[in-house]
Design a protein around this motif. Structure first.
Motif, PDB file in Angstrom:
ATOM      1  N   TYR A  87       0.807  -1.183   0.096  1.00  0.00           N
ATOM      2  CA  TYR A  87       0.012  -0.103  -0.066  1.00  0.00           C
ATOM      3  C   TYR A  87       0.645   1.166   0.034  1.00  0.00           C
ATOM      4  O   TYR A  87       0.236   2.418  -0.022  1.00  0.00           O
ATOM      5  CB  TYR A  87      -1.122   0.161   1.196  1.00  0.00           C
ATOM      6  N   THR A  88       2.148   1.135   0.135  1.00  0.00           N
ATOM      7  CA  THR A  88       3.122   2.060  -0.217  1.00  0.00           C
ATOM      8  C   THR A  88       4.315   1.662  -0.510  1.00  0.00           C
ATOM      9  O   THR A  88       4.935   0.674  -0.538  1.00  0.00           O
ATOM     10  CB  THR A  88       3.402   2.933   1.342  1.00  0.00           C
ATOM     11  N   MET A  89       4.877   2.718  -1.498  1.00  0.00           N
ATOM     12  CA  MET A  89       6.156   2.421  -2.146  1.00  0.00           C
ATOM     13  C   MET A  89       7.398   2.646  -1.071  1.00  0.00           C
ATOM     14  O   MET A  89       8.537   1.970  -1.164  1.00  0.00           O
ATOM     15  CB  MET A  89       6.579   3.419  -3.372  1.00  0.00           C
ATOM     16  N   VAL A  90       7.100   3.395  -0.094  1.00  0.00           N
ATOM     17  CA  VAL A  90       7.933   3.750   0.940  1.00  0.00           C
ATOM     18  C   VAL A  90       8.148   2.394   1.719  1.00  0.00           C
ATOM     19  O   VAL A  90       7.501   1.613   2.144  1.00  0.00           O
ATOM     20  CB  VAL A  90       7.283   4.667   1.949  1.00  0.00           C
ATOM     21  N   GLY A  91       9.466   2.201   1.832  1.00  0.00           N
ATOM     22  CA  GLY A  91       9.982   0.868   2.599  1.00  0.00           C
ATOM     23  C   GLY A  91       9.857   1.414   4.324  1.00  0.00           C
ATOM     24  O   GLY A  91       9.514   2.314   4.593  1.00  0.00           O
ATOM     25  N   ALA A 117       2.023  15.330   0.579  1.00  0.00           N
ATOM     26  CA  ALA A 117       1.869  15.401  -0.834  1.00  0.00           C
ATOM     27  C   ALA A 117       2.307  14.537  -1.855  1.00  0.00           C
ATOM     28  O   ALA A 117       3.593  14.463  -1.644  1.00  0.00           O
ATOM     29  CB  ALA A 117       2.221  16.981  -0.924  1.00  0.00           C
ATOM     30  N   GLY A 118       1.476  13.720  -2.394  1.00  0.00           N
ATOM     31  CA  GLY A 118       1.886  12.630  -3.170  1.00  0.00           C
ATOM     32  C   GLY A 118       1.563  11.501  -2.404  1.00  0.00           C
ATOM     33  O   GLY A 118       2.677  10.934  -1.541  1.00  0.00           O
ATOM     34  N   VAL A 119       0.338  10.881  -2.595  1.00  0.00           N
ATOM     35  CA  VAL A 119       0.131   9.852  -1.600  1.00  0.00           C
ATOM     36  C   VAL A 119      -0.026   8.385  -2.316  1.00  0.00           C
ATOM     37  O   VAL A 119      -0.067   7.430  -1.714  1.00  0.00           O
ATOM     38  CB  VAL A 119      -1.186  10.059  -0.781  1.00  0.00           C
ATOM     39  N   TRP A 120      -0.107   8.204  -3.568  1.00  0.00           N
ATOM     40  CA  TRP A 120      -0.194   7.026  -4.368  1.00  0.00           C
ATOM     41  C   TRP A 120      -1.298   6.291  -3.481  1.00  0.00           C
ATOM     42  O   TRP A 120      -2.438   6.592  -3.568  1.00  0.00           O
ATOM     43  CB  TRP A 120       1.144   6.313  -4.391  1.00  0.00           C
ATOM     44  N   GLY A 123      -0.467   4.357   1.897  1.00  0.00           N
ATOM     45  CA  GLY A 123      -0.025   3.731   2.813  1.00  0.00           C
ATOM     46  C   GLY A 123       0.590   4.518   3.920  1.00  0.00           C
ATOM     47  O   GLY A 123       0.880   4.049   5.073  1.00  0.00           O
ATOM     48  N   ALA A 124       1.707   5.349   3.289  1.00  0.00           N
ATOM     49  CA  ALA A 124       2.616   6.090   4.452  1.00  0.00           C
ATOM     50  C   ALA A 124       1.557   7.226   5.233  1.00  0.00           C
ATOM     51  O   ALA A 124       1.725   7.388   6.221  1.00  0.00           O
ATOM     52  CB  ALA A 124       3.538   6.738   3.339  1.00  0.00           C
ATOM     53  N   SER A 125       0.707   7.561   4.383  1.00  0.00           N
ATOM     54  CA  SER A 125      -0.418   8.433   5.289  1.00  0.00           C
ATOM     55  C   SER A 125      -1.192   7.597   6.349  1.00  0.00           C
ATOM     56  O   SER A 125      -1.289   8.200   7.596  1.00  0.00           O
ATOM     57  CB  SER A 125      -1.192   9.120   4.265  1.00  0.00           C
ATOM     58  N   ALA A 145      -2.649  15.022  -0.019  1.00  0.00           N
ATOM     59  CA  ALA A 145      -2.855  15.751  -1.090  1.00  0.00           C
ATOM     60  C   ALA A 145      -2.256  14.925  -2.532  1.00  0.00           C
ATOM     61  O   ALA A 145      -1.176  14.470  -2.410  1.00  0.00           O
ATOM     62  CB  ALA A 145      -1.947  17.113  -1.224  1.00  0.00           C
ATOM     63  N   ASP A 146      -3.051  14.907  -3.517  1.00  0.00           N
ATOM     64  CA  ASP A 146      -2.682  14.119  -4.546  1.00  0.00           C
ATOM     65  C   ASP A 146      -3.521  14.597  -5.729  1.00  0.00           C
ATOM     66  O   ASP A 146      -4.910  15.007  -5.791  1.00  0.00           O
ATOM     67  CB  ASP A 146      -2.831  12.710  -4.369  1.00  0.00           C
ATOM     68  N   SER A 147      -2.957  14.333  -7.146  1.00  0.00           N
ATOM     69  CA  SER A 147      -3.962  14.653  -8.360  1.00  0.00           C
ATOM     70  C   SER A 147      -4.932  13.214  -8.293  1.00  0.00           C
ATOM     71  O   SER A 147      -6.177  13.425  -8.750  1.00  0.00           O
ATOM     72  CB  SER A 147      -3.251  14.629  -9.495  1.00  0.00           C
ATOM     73  N   GLY A 150      -2.146  10.380 -11.108  1.00  0.00           N
ATOM     74  CA  GLY A 150      -0.739  10.179 -11.306  1.00  0.00           C
ATOM     75  C   GLY A 150       0.011  11.454 -11.417  1.00  0.00           C
ATOM     76  O   GLY A 150      -0.481  12.663 -10.946  1.00  0.00           O
ATOM     77  N   LEU A 151       1.164  11.440 -12.046  1.00  0.00           N
ATOM     78  CA  LEU A 151       2.019  12.602 -12.137  1.00  0.00           C
ATOM     79  C   LEU A 151       1.830  13.465 -13.244  1.00  0.00           C
ATOM     80  O   LEU A 151       1.345  13.090 -14.268  1.00  0.00           O
ATOM     81  CB  LEU A 151       3.373  12.247 -12.525  1.00  0.00           C
ATOM     82  N   PRO A 152       2.117  14.862 -13.366  1.00  0.00           N
ATOM     83  CA  PRO A 152       1.890  15.626 -14.529  1.00  0.00           C
ATOM     84  C   PRO A 152       2.862  15.326 -15.515  1.00  0.00           C
ATOM     85  O   PRO A 152       4.070  14.839 -15.210  1.00  0.00           O
ATOM     86  CB  PRO A 152       2.063  17.031 -13.887  1.00  0.00           C
ATOM     87  N   LEU A 216       5.624  17.946   7.014  1.00  0.00           N
ATOM     88  CA  LEU A 216       5.114  18.145   5.858  1.00  0.00           C
ATOM     89  C   LEU A 216       6.066  16.861   5.254  1.00  0.00           C
ATOM     90  O   LEU A 216       7.192  16.951   5.158  1.00  0.00           O
ATOM     91  CB  LEU A 216       5.619  19.458   5.402  1.00  0.00           C
ATOM     92  N   ARG A 217       5.379  16.204   4.520  1.00  0.00           N
ATOM     93  CA  ARG A 217       5.972  15.073   3.607  1.00  0.00           C
ATOM     94  C   ARG A 217       5.729  15.273   2.238  1.00  0.00           C
ATOM     95  O   ARG A 217       4.761  15.162   1.675  1.00  0.00           O
ATOM     96  CB  ARG A 217       5.239  13.684   4.171  1.00  0.00           C
ATOM     97  N   LEU A 218       7.016  15.412   1.478  1.00  0.00           N
ATOM     98  CA  LEU A 218       6.952  15.628   0.075  1.00  0.00           C
ATOM     99  C   LEU A 218       7.128  14.501  -0.692  1.00  0.00           C
ATOM    100  O   LEU A 218       8.207  13.707  -0.532  1.00  0.00           O
ATOM    101  CB  LEU A 218       8.048  16.752  -0.262  1.00  0.00           C
TER     102      LEU A 218
HETATM  103  C1  LIG Z   1       5.663   8.113  -5.700  1.00  0.00           C
HETATM  104  S1  LIG Z   1       3.863   8.291  -5.621  1.00  0.00           S
HETATM  105  C2  LIG Z   1       3.656   8.748  -3.884  1.00  0.00           C
HETATM  106  C3  LIG Z   1       4.153   7.282  -2.826  1.00  0.00           C
HETATM  107  C4  LIG Z   1       3.535   7.564  -1.815  1.00  0.00           C
HETATM  108  N1  LIG Z   1       3.791   8.503  -0.956  1.00  0.00           N
HETATM  109  C5  LIG Z   1       3.581   6.527  -0.929  1.00  0.00           C
HETATM  110  O1  LIG Z   1       3.282   5.834   0.278  1.00  0.00           O
HETATM  111  O2  LIG Z   1       3.514   5.270  -1.658  1.00  0.00           O
HETATM  112  C6  LIG Z   1       3.788  10.097  -6.059  1.00  0.00           C
HETATM  113  C7  LIG Z   1       2.506  10.714  -6.200  1.00  0.00           C
HETATM  114  O3  LIG Z   1       2.677  12.113  -6.299  1.00  0.00           O
HETATM  115  C8  LIG Z   1       1.413  12.459  -7.305  1.00  0.00           C
HETATM  116  N2  LIG Z   1       1.788  13.486  -7.925  1.00  0.00           N
HETATM  117  C9  LIG Z   1       3.033  13.758  -8.224  1.00  0.00           C
HETATM  118  N3  LIG Z   1       3.278  15.087  -8.757  1.00  0.00           N
HETATM  119  C10 LIG Z   1       1.848  15.529  -8.466  1.00  0.00           C
HETATM  120  C11 LIG Z   1       1.458  16.847  -8.710  1.00  0.00           C
HETATM  121  N4  LIG Z   1       2.236  17.992  -9.156  1.00  0.00           N
HETATM  122  N5  LIG Z   1       0.192  17.367  -8.492  1.00  0.00           N
HETATM  123  C12 LIG Z   1      -0.533  16.354  -7.712  1.00  0.00           C
HETATM  124  N6  LIG Z   1      -0.174  14.956  -7.358  1.00  0.00           N
HETATM  125  C13 LIG Z   1       0.977  14.769  -7.846  1.00  0.00           C
HETATM  126  C14 LIG Z   1       1.105  11.261  -7.916  1.00  0.00           C
HETATM  127  O4  LIG Z   1      -0.321  11.105  -8.350  1.00  0.00           O
HETATM  128  C15 LIG Z   1       1.540  10.053  -7.050  1.00  0.00           C
HETATM  129  O5  LIG Z   1       0.196   9.794  -6.436  1.00  0.00           O
END
Ligand SMILES: C[S@@+](CC[C@H](N)C(=O)[O-])C[C@H]1O[C@@H](n2cnc3c(N)ncnc32)[C@H](O)[C@@H]1O
Length: 294
Positions: A87-91, A117-120, A123-125, A145-147, A150-152, A216-218
């Motif tokens: 549920y998270t990429m974070v190890g 910001a960036g939750v995928w 899991g980390a949240s 916070a997330d789109s 995915g990524l822009p 704040l987690r980026l």
């Molecule tokens: C590597 S994943 C986050 C991994 C996550 N923290 C975890 O625990 O596995 C990157 C996330 O950032 C979001 N993201 C990246 N750039 C963004 C942006 N400019 N605005 C909104 N979401 C963004 C993507 O949608 C994606 O869900």
């Protein structure tokens, strides 16, 4: 100069330890499985464990499920892979650091909300929420916070100059908000203090109604995403608060953004290494508001 906190792993709470193994996917061999697209070359062996109907469903979408490797526990602990079932990429090491940070926030009485910001998949949240509850801080707001799409597509030279940094077409990174909400529900951790900020960071974060931030987690990978987080939010991080950067050692664009922002705002707080990718610093207690007014 970065220093290492490796080895300072928090321990002692069986619920949180089990949660780390579960959320990182470290307890499942299946975490080593990979999805690859229709350009399958035969280099990988299709696992026997997969049921026929599942393979058929994947094939319809031009996908195959393969077992690329045996489960690599060290890689997963460092968060250096993309777990199929986690549920998270974070190890684990980055989750250990989050636990330590939240314990320090509690012990030192550092006030404020927490924001990732960036939750995928969330899991980390979710781990932050579980730790807050465990420490009796369940009344703190946790912002996600997330789109949620995915990524822009990278636009800035700081990102486009790096090959392979355009992940805007990567479906694996597109996780809808409903899935993250469902995850929190499944773990019994959804309540009114879990807040979602949907949209591109440049749109959602400048107007976000958060309070001051204790953490704040980026985790937005790109230079652009990292800047879009720091600019509106850094000044909200309270003295003693934590700024955690998931991609500092693995994404050059992210690292460039951090260096540039710190230089512009004369932030000299020491950067601590977490693992192969992550880093954090704490906003100094005596930090002047001028330096923090980003
Ligand atoms: C590597 S994943 C986050 C991994 C996550 N923290 C975890 O625990 O596995 C990157 C996330 O950032 C979001 N993201 C990246 N750039 C963004 C942006 N400019 N605005 C909104 N979401 C963004 C993507 O949608 C994606 O869900």
């Amino acid at each position: 100069m970065a220093t290492s906190i490796a080895g300072s792993r928090a321990a002692g709470d069986e619920y949180l330890e089990l949660l780390k193994d579960c959320l990182t996917g470290a307890m499942y061999d299946e975490s080593a499985w990979k999805l690859i697209d229709g350009s399958y070359t035969g280099r990988f062996r299709i696992t026997k464990e997969i049921r026929k109907w599942f393979l058929k469903a994947l094939a319809k979408r031009g996908l195959r499920l393969v077992k690329a490797n045996e489960f690599d526990a060290e890689k997963r602990a460092e968060g250096m892979d993309w777990p199929l079932f986690g549920y998270t990429m974070v190890g684990r090491k980055r989750l250990d650091q989050l636990q330590l940070a939240i314990e320090q926030i509690a012990a030192e009485g550092i006030q404020g909300d927490l924001l990732e910001a960036g939750v995928w998949r969330g899991g980390a949240s979710l781990f932050m929420k579980a730790t807050l509850n465990r420490l009796g801080l369940g009344d703190r707001k946790l912002w996600l916070a997330d789109s949620f799409e995915g990524l822009p597509r990278p636009k800035q030279a700081a990102d486009t100059k790096h090959r392979g940094h355009d992940l805007s077409n990567c479906d694996f990174l597109k996780v809808p908000q409903e899935d993250v909400v469902a995850l929190f529900e499944r773990f019994g951790l959804l309540d009114d203090n879990v807040k979602f900020l949907k949209g591109w960071f440049c749109d959602s974060l400048p107007t976000a109604q958060t309070g001051p931030l204790a953490l704040l987690r980026l985790d937005g990978d790109l230079y652009e995403s990292t800047m879009d987080i720091l600019k509106p939010l850094y000044s909200k991080v309270v003295p003693g608060g934590f700024v955690v950067v998931d991609d500092f050692y693995t994404w050059a664009g992210c690292r460039d953004a951090i260096h540039e922002f710190r230089e512009t705002h004369q932030i000299n707080a020491e950067i601590h290494r977490i693992d192969a990718s992550g880093a954090f610093w704490r906003v100094p207690l005596a930090s002047s508001s001028a330096a923090r007014a980003a």
